[in-house]
Design a protein around this motif. Sequence first.
Motif, mmCIF file in Angstrom:
data_model
loop_
_atom_site.group_PDB
_atom_site.id
_atom_site.type_symbol
_atom_site.label_atom_id
_atom_site.label_comp_id
_atom_site.label_asym_id
_atom_site.label_seq_id
_atom_site.Cartn_x
_atom_site.Cartn_y
_atom_site.Cartn_z
ATOM 1 N N ASP A 15 0.825 -1.209 0.000
ATOM 2 C CA ASP A 15 0.000 0.000 0.000
ATOM 3 C C ASP A 15 0.858 1.256 0.000
ATOM 4 O OD1 ASP A 15 -2.326 -1.463 -0.059
ATOM 5 O OD2 ASP A 15 -2.708 -1.304 2.104
ATOM 6 N N ALA A 16 2.083 1.143 0.528
ATOM 7 C CA ALA A 16 3.012 2.277 0.551
ATOM 8 C C ALA A 16 3.839 2.369 -0.729
ATOM 9 C CB ALA A 16 3.932 2.165 1.760
ATOM 10 N N GLY A 17 3.556 1.477 -1.693
ATOM 11 C CA GLY A 17 4.215 1.555 -2.991
ATOM 12 C C GLY A 17 5.264 0.510 -3.272
ATOM 13 N N ALA A 18 5.495 -0.421 -2.359
ATOM 14 C CA ALA A 18 6.564 -1.403 -2.545
ATOM 15 C C ALA A 18 6.303 -2.326 -3.729
ATOM 16 C CB ALA A 18 6.746 -2.229 -1.279
ATOM 17 N N GLU A 19 7.352 -2.589 -4.483
ATOM 18 C CA GLU A 19 7.316 -3.506 -5.626
ATOM 19 C C GLU A 19 8.319 -4.653 -5.459
ATOM 20 O OE1 GLU A 19 6.427 -0.073 -8.995
ATOM 21 O OE2 GLU A 19 8.464 -0.437 -8.257
ATOM 22 N N THR A 20 9.358 -4.417 -4.675
ATOM 23 C CA THR A 20 10.366 -5.424 -4.362
ATOM 24 C C THR A 20 10.439 -5.542 -2.850
ATOM 25 O OG1 THR A 20 11.674 -4.950 -6.352
ATOM 26 C CG2 THR A 20 12.798 -6.070 -4.551
ATOM 27 N N LEU A 21 10.094 -6.701 -2.327
ATOM 28 C CA LEU A 21 10.080 -6.929 -0.882
ATOM 29 C C LEU A 21 11.397 -7.572 -0.489
ATOM 30 C CD1 LEU A 21 6.461 -8.378 -0.756
ATOM 31 C CD2 LEU A 21 7.168 -6.031 -0.207
ATOM 32 N N VAL A 22 12.151 -6.902 0.362
ATOM 33 C CA VAL A 22 13.487 -7.361 0.746
ATOM 34 C C VAL A 22 13.454 -7.844 2.188
ATOM 35 C CG1 VAL A 22 15.916 -6.764 0.942
ATOM 36 C CG2 VAL A 22 14.526 -5.704 -0.845
ATOM 37 N N ILE A 23 13.766 -9.116 2.383
ATOM 38 C CA ILE A 23 13.758 -9.710 3.720
ATOM 39 C C ILE A 23 15.172 -10.128 4.078
ATOM 40 C CG2 ILE A 23 12.867 -11.559 5.182
ATOM 41 C CD1 ILE A 23 10.921 -10.913 2.100
ATOM 42 N N SER A 24 15.679 -9.564 5.147
ATOM 43 C CA SER A 24 16.980 -9.901 5.688
ATOM 44 C C SER A 24 16.750 -10.824 6.881
ATOM 45 C CB SER A 24 17.676 -8.608 6.137
ATOM 46 O OG SER A 24 18.879 -8.863 6.799
ATOM 47 N N ALA A 25 17.440 -11.976 6.930
ATOM 48 C CA ALA A 25 17.062 -12.966 7.929
ATOM 49 C C ALA A 25 18.246 -13.756 8.480
ATOM 50 C CB ALA A 25 16.041 -13.945 7.351
#
Length: 258
Positions: free
Chosen positions: A160-170
Amino acid sequence: MRASLIQIDVDPDESVNSRRSRVASLVREQSGSDLVVLPELWPVGAFAYESFETEAEPLRGATHDAMVGAAADAGVWLHAGSIVERDKSGTLYNTALVFAPDGTLARTYRKIHRFGFDKGEATMMGAGEELATVTLPTTVLGLATCYDLRFPELFRGLVDAGAETLVISAGWPERRRAHWTLLAQARAVENQAYVLACATAGTHAGVPQSGHSIVVDPWGEVLAEAGSGEEVLVVEYDPGTVATTRERFPALKDRVLG
């Protein structure tokens, strides 16, 4: 767009300072990439709770300084994973740092969902309260850290905030690796977004890590996946596919709740 996910082996016999220097060199080697991603808490280890207090650092501490130079020398956007941040009040946070290609600190994200079920990180660290996105020239990143991956509402908020690439650091444990892959694909499909999920290798405080960093496209197809050891996973992807996917299969427009 070229992304490099650096799956760090967090060896307990390697000092934090040595690892900072080594990781900075690995980042510099990715000068042909647009985006470089590091794992969660790679300086100390995501499960090395006993070291959190002693290795905590200010936002602009030793890890920040090492990554500033590495990002600028490589000329890349750098998601530098996360650090154990100690703020001015003494509160600890699991804080991700994102740098622009000139070395400027572009964004921070304090992990919202703390892992531990009333122990470990959940009791030792404060919780973040704000979603975080970063606008790159070709895509908008939505930031998440490890345990966040289990909470789909966070990712809806990022979209909803405009993200197109979701980056998860884990720093994800090996014993739940099947969940890691499944959830990464689910977050990509339900949000019609790319997922770049970078994990650690090695063993943190006796907890074997999953490795298997993964890149998933908006249809849920795995574009690249690492093995279990230290590795640099490099992938080329087209951010324009997000808009095309959402136009051709406009499921997000049919949302009723939330």
